[in-house]
Design a protein around this motif. Structure first.
Motif, PDB file in Angstrom:
ATOM      1  N   ILE A 133      -7.876   0.471   1.856  1.00 56.56           N
ATOM      2  CA  ILE A 133      -8.947  -0.205   1.133  1.00 56.56           C
ATOM      3  C   ILE A 133     -10.208   0.577   1.450  1.00 56.56           C
ATOM      4  N   SER A 176     -13.759   2.937 -13.025  1.00 59.53           N
ATOM      5  CA  SER A 176     -13.699   2.188 -11.781  1.00 59.53           C
ATOM      6  C   SER A 176     -13.023   0.846 -12.024  1.00 59.53           C
ATOM      7  N   THR A 177     -12.313   0.369 -10.997  1.00 58.72           N
ATOM      8  CA  THR A 177     -11.585  -0.880 -11.105  1.00 58.72           C
ATOM      9  C   THR A 177     -12.552  -2.048 -11.238  1.00 58.72           C
ATOM     10  N   GLU A 231      -8.475   7.538 -12.322  1.00 58.40           N
ATOM     11  CA  GLU A 231      -9.413   6.471 -11.979  1.00 58.40           C
ATOM     12  C   GLU A 231     -10.149   6.822 -10.697  1.00 58.40           C
ATOM     13  N   VAL A 274      -3.458  -5.022  -9.687  1.00 57.87           N
ATOM     14  CA  VAL A 274      -3.983  -3.656  -9.579  1.00 57.87           C
ATOM     15  C   VAL A 274      -3.063  -2.698 -10.328  1.00 57.87           C
ATOM     16  N   LEU A 287     -12.003   5.190  -7.413  1.00 58.53           N
ATOM     17  CA  LEU A 287     -12.000   3.950  -6.649  1.00 58.53           C
ATOM     18  C   LEU A 287     -13.129   3.963  -5.637  1.00 58.53           C
ATOM     19  N   ARG A 310     -10.564  -6.487  -7.005  1.00 62.65           N
ATOM     20  CA  ARG A 310     -10.968  -6.114  -5.647  1.00 62.65           C
ATOM     21  C   ARG A 310     -10.501  -7.202  -4.683  1.00 62.65           C
ATOM     22  N   SER A 323     -14.181  -5.670 -10.783  1.00 63.82           N
ATOM     23  CA  SER A 323     -14.244  -6.458  -9.556  1.00 63.82           C
ATOM     24  C   SER A 323     -13.173  -7.533  -9.513  1.00 63.82           C
ATOM     25  N   ARG A 370      -3.976  -0.215 -13.407  1.00 57.22           N
ATOM     26  CA  ARG A 370      -3.847   1.240 -13.253  1.00 57.22           C
ATOM     27  C   ARG A 370      -2.935   1.836 -14.324  1.00 57.22           C
ATOM     28  N   GLU A 393     -11.828  -1.468  -2.980  1.00 58.72           N
ATOM     29  CA  GLU A 393     -10.692  -1.251  -3.874  1.00 58.72           C
ATOM     30  C   GLU A 393      -9.466  -0.722  -3.140  1.00 58.72           C
ATOM     31  N   TRP A 432      -1.800  -9.695  -5.976  1.00 54.57           N
ATOM     32  CA  TRP A 432      -2.957  -8.792  -5.966  1.00 54.57           C
ATOM     33  C   TRP A 432      -2.529  -7.377  -6.334  1.00 54.57           C
TER      34      TRP A 432
END
Length: 155
Positions: free
Chosen positions: A48, A2-3, A70, A130, A72, A8, A5, A134, A76, A126
């Motif tokens: 999102i 999971s990404t 991954e 991400v 999400l 986010r 925080s 990834r 996210e 942003w």
């Protein structure tokens, strides 16, 4: 998978920039098992996650099932290919549970980014953060898949 925080939306964009982005949002739902997008298809929107789990996947040669890269969850970003020409998906995405999400028209958001350089810079940074995460996670996942085979082939 999971990404963290730190990428986010709430942790990266200011309240003003989040509000500007959210002015483009439309609420959507995906049932469990829905294919949200496929690698190689046009990237005309992004999402999102509000609730549920979306899995990013990459195809594997030889007819095997796509490899999960991954998972999400809430807050996210699903999709980054919408920001970079030629606007074609680089991975695939599937709803692993019922998913509620905000959907954004990529063209409208890019136009807003162009019209407001501060907003454009914030959103671009942003998405870049991400994307970097990834790519790192994809590399790690692929090494996990293929490293044992490579090591046993040498012996």
């Amino acid at each position: 998978m999971s990404t963290p925080s730190s990428v986010r939306i709430a942790a990266v964009l200011s309240a003003e920039h989040r509000g500007r982005l959210m002015s483009h949002a439309v609420e959507v739902n995906f049932p469990e098992g829905a294919r949200i997008f496929e690698e190689g298809s046009p990237s005309e929107a992004f999402w999102i996650v509000r609730s549920g789990t979306v899995t990013l996947q990459t195809p594997v040669p030889g007819g095997r099932r796509p490899t999960p890269i991954e998972n999400l969850g809430p807050g996210e970003l699903v999709g980054w290919s919408w920001l970079f020409p030629p606007y074609v998906w680089q991975l695939s995405a599937e709803a692993m549970t019922p998913v509620r999400a905000y959907e954004f028209d990529a063209t409208a958001v890019r136009m807003t980014m162009d019209a407001d350089p501060a907003f454009g810079s914030a959103v671009g940074h942003w998405v870049g953060r991400v994307l970097a995460l990834r790519l790192q996670q994809t590399r790690t996942r692929l090494l996990d898949m293929y490293a044992p085979r490579a090591a046993s082939a040498v012996q």
